[in-house]
Write a protein that holds these residues in place. Structure first.
Motif, short mmCIF file in Angstrom:
data_model
loop_
_atom_site.label_atom_id
_atom_site.label_comp_id
_atom_site.label_asym_id
_atom_site.label_seq_id
_atom_site.Cartn_x
_atom_site.Cartn_y
_atom_site.Cartn_z
N LYS A 1 -8.45 2.23 1.02
CA LYS A 1 -8.36 3.88 1.80
C LYS A 1 -7.33 4.55 1.18
N GLY A 2 -6.17 3.79 1.25
CA GLY A 2 -4.89 4.33 0.62
C GLY A 2 -5.09 4.94 -0.81
N THR B 1 0.81 -1.23 0.12
CA THR B 1 -0.15 0.03 0.04
C THR B 1 0.89 1.22 0.08
N GLU C 1 2.00 5.02 0.46
CA GLU C 1 1.26 6.13 1.22
C GLU C 1 2.16 7.37 0.92
N ASN C 2 1.59 8.57 0.64
CA ASN C 2 2.34 9.73 0.58
C ASN C 2 3.50 9.57 -0.41
N TYR D 1 6.77 -0.82 -0.48
CA TYR D 1 5.87 -0.16 0.53
C TYR D 1 5.24 -1.18 1.43
N ASN E 1 -7.30 7.93 -1.04
CA ASN E 1 -6.61 9.14 -0.73
C ASN E 1 -5.65 9.61 -1.82
N GLU F 1 -7.67 -1.27 4.22
CA GLU F 1 -6.60 -0.05 4.55
C GLU F 1 -5.94 0.14 2.99
N LYS G 1 -0.72 -3.94 3.78
CA LYS G 1 -1.78 -3.69 4.63
C LYS G 1 -3.14 -4.73 4.19
#
Length: 129
Positions: A122-123, A52, A54-55, A112, A126, A119, A115
């Motif tokens: 959701k990532g 996953t 993230e950012n 990465y 986002n 989750e 998850k």
């Protein structure tokens, strides 16, 4: 007076053009909606953990999108009853394309953290926002 009417018509037309949503923006909204729908349909218990992102930094957005597209293919529905809707949502989300800036990214999907499917989604949501 005639000039004023022409000005008003041109002003109105240009305002309408500026407020119209672009096709790309509408496509992204549709994909985001399908991701949110998938969150309710996806099997989360005893499911495979997924890498996953993230950012992600600007140069790595293409890698992040690719990771999410690969991960979406590994999702399973919570029940076989929702299979048709689930398959359609997966198909729509998989059509996401992103043209990167051409910069090289040092990270890969495997870099990465893994998850749960919820989750993961959701990532993905986002990132789409």
């Amino acid at each position: 007076m005639k000039g004023m009417i022409i000005f008003c018509i041109l002003f109105f037309c240009s305002t309408m053009v500026l407020t119209a949503a672009s096709p790309r923006r509408l496509k992204y909204k549709q994909i985001l909606k399908k991701i949110e729908e998938l969150e309710t349909m996806v099997k989360d218990k005893d499911a495979e953990l997924l890498h996953t992102p993230e950012n992600p930094v600007e140069g790595c957005l293409h890698t992040a999108v690719t990771c999410f597209k690969k991960g979406v293919q590994k999702l399973n529905p919570v029940s076989s009853q929702a299979n048709a809707e689930f398959t359609q949502a997966i198909r729509i989300v998989s059509k996401l394309t992103y043209r990167g800036s051409g910069e090289q990214c040092d990270s890969t999907c495997e870099s990465y953290e893994k998850k749960t499917p919820k989750e993961f989604l959701k990532g993905f949501a986002n990132l789409m926002q």
